[in-house]
Design a protein around this motif. Structure first.
Motif, PDB file in Angstrom:
ATOM      1  N   GLU A  26     -22.276   1.005  -6.487  1.00 61.12           N
ATOM      2  CA  GLU A  26     -22.886   2.206  -5.908  1.00 61.12           C
ATOM      3  C   GLU A  26     -21.828   3.071  -5.221  1.00 61.12           C
ATOM      4  OE1 GLU A  26     -26.618   3.319  -2.982  1.00 61.12           O
ATOM      5  OE2 GLU A  26     -25.515   1.470  -2.581  1.00 61.12           O
ATOM      6  N   ALA A  27     -20.933   2.438  -4.470  1.00 57.70           N
ATOM      7  CA  ALA A  27     -19.879   3.184  -3.778  1.00 57.70           C
ATOM      8  C   ALA A  27     -18.946   3.866  -4.779  1.00 57.70           C
ATOM      9  CB  ALA A  27     -19.088   2.249  -2.863  1.00 57.70           C
ATOM     10  N   ALA A  28     -18.564   3.161  -5.828  1.00 55.84           N
ATOM     11  CA  ALA A  28     -17.678   3.749  -6.836  1.00 55.84           C
ATOM     12  C   ALA A  28     -18.368   4.895  -7.569  1.00 55.84           C
ATOM     13  CB  ALA A  28     -17.225   2.680  -7.822  1.00 55.84           C
ATOM     14  N   ASN A  29     -19.610   4.692  -7.968  1.00 54.55           N
ATOM     15  CA  ASN A  29     -20.342   5.737  -8.697  1.00 54.55           C
ATOM     16  C   ASN A  29     -20.573   6.976  -7.846  1.00 54.55           C
ATOM     17  OD1 ASN A  29     -20.648   4.686 -11.342  1.00 54.55           O
ATOM     18  ND2 ASN A  29     -22.192   3.258 -10.586  1.00 54.55           N
ATOM     19  N   TYR A  33     -19.195  10.708  -8.587  1.00 53.24           N
ATOM     20  CA  TYR A  33     -20.133  11.833  -8.623  1.00 53.24           C
ATOM     21  C   TYR A  33     -19.693  12.949  -7.671  1.00 53.24           C
ATOM     22  CZ  TYR A  33     -24.357  14.561  -7.912  1.00 53.24           C
ATOM     23  OH  TYR A  33     -25.253  15.599  -7.792  1.00 53.24           O
ATOM     24  N   GLN A  34     -19.411  12.590  -6.411  1.00 53.31           N
ATOM     25  CA  GLN A  34     -19.074  13.609  -5.419  1.00 53.31           C
ATOM     26  C   GLN A  34     -17.683  14.211  -5.624  1.00 53.31           C
ATOM     27  OE1 GLN A  34     -20.198  13.512  -1.371  1.00 53.31           O
ATOM     28  NE2 GLN A  34     -21.904  12.103  -1.715  1.00 53.31           N
ATOM     29  N   SER A  35     -16.814  13.507  -6.311  1.00 52.46           N
ATOM     30  CA  SER A  35     -15.485  14.074  -6.565  1.00 52.46           C
ATOM     31  C   SER A  35     -15.443  14.747  -7.939  1.00 52.46           C
ATOM     32  CB  SER A  35     -14.402  13.006  -6.444  1.00 52.46           C
ATOM     33  OG  SER A  35     -14.619  11.974  -7.383  1.00 52.46           O
ATOM     34  N   ALA A  36     -16.611  14.944  -8.511  1.00 52.46           N
ATOM     35  CA  ALA A  36     -16.777  15.725  -9.744  1.00 52.46           C
ATOM     36  C   ALA A  36     -16.033  15.155 -10.944  1.00 52.46           C
ATOM     37  CB  ALA A  36     -16.397  17.182  -9.506  1.00 52.46           C
ATOM     38  N   ALA A  37     -16.108  13.825 -11.099  1.00 53.74           N
ATOM     39  CA  ALA A  37     -15.541  13.213 -12.296  1.00 53.74           C
ATOM     40  C   ALA A  37     -16.295  13.741 -13.510  1.00 53.74           C
ATOM     41  CB  ALA A  37     -15.657  11.694 -12.215  1.00 53.74           C
ATOM     42  N   VAL A 115     -13.825   0.696  -1.197  1.00 50.82           N
ATOM     43  CA  VAL A 115     -14.036   1.167  -2.568  1.00 50.82           C
ATOM     44  C   VAL A 115     -13.931   2.685  -2.622  1.00 50.82           C
ATOM     45  CG1 VAL A 115     -15.747   1.413  -4.415  1.00 50.82           C
ATOM     46  CG2 VAL A 115     -15.404  -0.820  -3.339  1.00 50.82           C
ATOM     47  N   VAL A 116     -14.613   3.376  -1.721  1.00 53.76           N
ATOM     48  CA  VAL A 116     -14.574   4.841  -1.703  1.00 53.76           C
ATOM     49  C   VAL A 116     -13.132   5.319  -1.544  1.00 53.76           C
ATOM     50  CG1 VAL A 116     -15.242   6.895  -0.367  1.00 53.76           C
ATOM     51  CG2 VAL A 116     -16.954   5.130  -0.903  1.00 53.76           C
ATOM     52  N   HIS A 117     -12.426   4.743  -0.588  1.00 55.78           N
ATOM     53  CA  HIS A 117     -11.042   5.136  -0.340  1.00 55.78           C
ATOM     54  C   HIS A 117     -10.184   4.930  -1.595  1.00 55.78           C
ATOM     55  CE1 HIS A 117      -7.717   6.042   2.405  1.00 55.78           C
ATOM     56  NE2 HIS A 117      -7.020   5.198   1.662  1.00 55.78           N
ATOM     57  N   GLY A 118     -10.321   3.762  -2.203  1.00 58.76           N
ATOM     58  CA  GLY A 118      -9.539   3.463  -3.393  1.00 58.76           C
ATOM     59  C   GLY A 118      -9.860   4.374  -4.565  1.00 58.76           C
ATOM     60  N   VAL A 119     -11.139   4.642  -4.797  1.00 55.59           N
ATOM     61  CA  VAL A 119     -11.530   5.501  -5.915  1.00 55.59           C
ATOM     62  C   VAL A 119     -11.096   6.942  -5.655  1.00 55.59           C
ATOM     63  CG1 VAL A 119     -13.464   6.383  -7.299  1.00 55.59           C
ATOM     64  CG2 VAL A 119     -13.404   3.963  -6.634  1.00 55.59           C
ATOM     65  N   LEU A 120     -11.165   7.393  -4.414  1.00 50.86           N
ATOM     66  CA  LEU A 120     -10.671   8.743  -4.110  1.00 50.86           C
ATOM     67  C   LEU A 120      -9.192   8.866  -4.483  1.00 50.86           C
ATOM     68  CD1 LEU A 120     -12.447   9.649  -0.758  1.00 50.86           C
ATOM     69  CD2 LEU A 120     -12.757  10.766  -2.983  1.00 50.86           C
ATOM     70  N   HIS A 121      -8.410   7.830  -4.225  1.00 48.75           N
ATOM     71  CA  HIS A 121      -7.003   7.859  -4.647  1.00 48.75           C
ATOM     72  C   HIS A 121      -6.906   7.979  -6.167  1.00 48.75           C
ATOM     73  CE1 HIS A 121      -4.616   7.514  -1.057  1.00 48.75           C
ATOM     74  NE2 HIS A 121      -5.278   6.440  -0.633  1.00 48.75           N
ATOM     75  N   LEU A 122      -7.743   7.244  -6.897  1.00 47.75           N
ATOM     76  CA  LEU A 122      -7.726   7.345  -8.361  1.00 47.75           C
ATOM     77  C   LEU A 122      -8.086   8.751  -8.830  1.00 47.75           C
ATOM     78  CD1 LEU A 122      -9.446   4.019  -9.526  1.00 47.75           C
ATOM     79  CD2 LEU A 122      -6.989   4.528  -9.370  1.00 47.75           C
ATOM     80  N   MET A 123      -8.899   9.453  -8.028  1.00 54.21           N
ATOM     81  CA  MET A 123      -9.322  10.810  -8.376  1.00 54.21           C
ATOM     82  C   MET A 123      -8.322  11.869  -7.911  1.00 54.21           C
ATOM     83  SD  MET A 123     -12.015  10.487 -10.147  1.00 54.21           S
ATOM     84  CE  MET A 123     -12.519  12.198 -10.209  1.00 54.21           C
ATOM     85  N   GLY A 124      -7.185  11.422  -7.354  1.00 54.78           N
ATOM     86  CA  GLY A 124      -6.124  12.358  -6.992  1.00 54.78           C
ATOM     87  C   GLY A 124      -6.052  12.727  -5.525  1.00 54.78           C
ATOM     88  N   TYR A 125      -6.929  12.182  -4.706  1.00 52.22           N
ATOM     89  CA  TYR A 125      -6.882  12.468  -3.268  1.00 52.22           C
ATOM     90  C   TYR A 125      -5.775  11.635  -2.642  1.00 52.22           C
ATOM     91  CZ  TYR A 125     -11.317  14.938  -3.485  1.00 52.22           C
ATOM     92  OH  TYR A 125     -12.309  15.839  -3.773  1.00 52.22           O
ATOM     93  N   LEU A 144     -19.599   8.268   2.306  1.00 53.98           N
ATOM     94  CA  LEU A 144     -20.121   7.144   3.088  1.00 53.98           C
ATOM     95  C   LEU A 144     -21.455   7.503   3.746  1.00 53.98           C
ATOM     96  CD1 LEU A 144     -16.785   5.843   4.591  1.00 53.98           C
ATOM     97  CD2 LEU A 144     -18.205   4.696   2.866  1.00 53.98           C
ATOM     98  N   LYS A 145     -21.578   8.734   4.199  1.00 55.66           N
ATOM     99  CA  LYS A 145     -22.843   9.186   4.779  1.00 55.66           C
ATOM    100  C   LYS A 145     -23.949   9.134   3.722  1.00 55.66           C
ATOM    101  CE  LYS A 145     -25.055  12.994   7.181  1.00 55.66           C
ATOM    102  NZ  LYS A 145     -24.940  14.366   7.653  1.00 55.66           N
ATOM    103  N   GLN A 146     -23.647   9.597   2.523  1.00 57.05           N
ATOM    104  CA  GLN A 146     -24.631   9.567   1.429  1.00 57.05           C
ATOM    105  C   GLN A 146     -25.045   8.136   1.113  1.00 57.05           C
ATOM    106  OE1 GLN A 146     -26.081  12.227  -0.008  1.00 57.05           O
ATOM    107  NE2 GLN A 146     -27.335  10.854  -1.251  1.00 57.05           N
ATOM    108  N   LEU A 147     -24.118   7.203   1.236  1.00 64.19           N
ATOM    109  CA  LEU A 147     -24.403   5.794   0.978  1.00 64.19           C
ATOM    110  C   LEU A 147     -25.133   5.123   2.136  1.00 64.19           C
ATOM    111  CD1 LEU A 147     -20.951   4.795  -0.563  1.00 64.19           C
ATOM    112  CD2 LEU A 147     -23.136   4.908  -1.798  1.00 64.19           C
TER     113      LEU A 147
END
Length: 155
Positions: A26-29, A33-37, A115-125, A144-147
């Protein structure tokens, strides 16, 4: 697709916890979603030991210390599915447990933060420059608020 792997060295520890894989997915998805993959994306979340993260941190970042999360980006498109493989997020499960206790919040929240932090890095943040840091923190907090999870500082 979110692939989750538990290393042998943390398998028994993971089994003893009351946290389903769904929490990580859920955190990864939500982050994707929010980082517009765009398009079909895949990534792997690996739950490992402090020793694993220490070894990876030393080998790839030349930092002789364990850490809580590392991201390894990839630039690969599966020729069969045409899914974009973003990379791997590797989390120290013992460190996540320790940090959750120290911060007095549920382990679920700590794992989602990592997970959020790690995936944001994968998305270029990133959070090297002040402007980047503020942007990444804002995105991380919103996800995190959305989760319904506890926001935390950038790691």
């Amino acid at each position: 697709m979110i692939n989750i792997q538990v290393n042998e060295d943390t398998e028994e520890l993971w089994k003893s916890l009351d946290v389903p894989f769904d929490v990580l997915e859920e955190a990864a998805n939500e982050t994707l979603y929010q980082s517009a993959a765009t398009g079909t994306t895949e990534l792997t979340i690996v739950l490992g030991s402090d020793e694993l993260l220490h070894d990876l941190n030393q080998e790839y970042l030349h930092i002789d210390a364990p850490t809580d999360v590392l991201s390894f980006g990839a630039d690969f498109t599966d020729p069969d599915t045409e899914a974009s493989y973003l990379g791997d997020v590797v989390i120290s499960l013992p460190r996540a447990i320790s940090q959750a206790g120290a911060s007095d919040h549920p382990l679920k929240d700590e794992l989602q933060l990592l997970v959020v932090h790690g995936v944001l890095h994968l998305m270029g943040y990133d959070h090297v420059e002040e402007g980047e840091k503020a942007n990444m923190q804002k995105m991380q907090d919103a996800i995190l608020k959305q989760l319904g999870s506890t926001p935390g500082p950038l790691l």
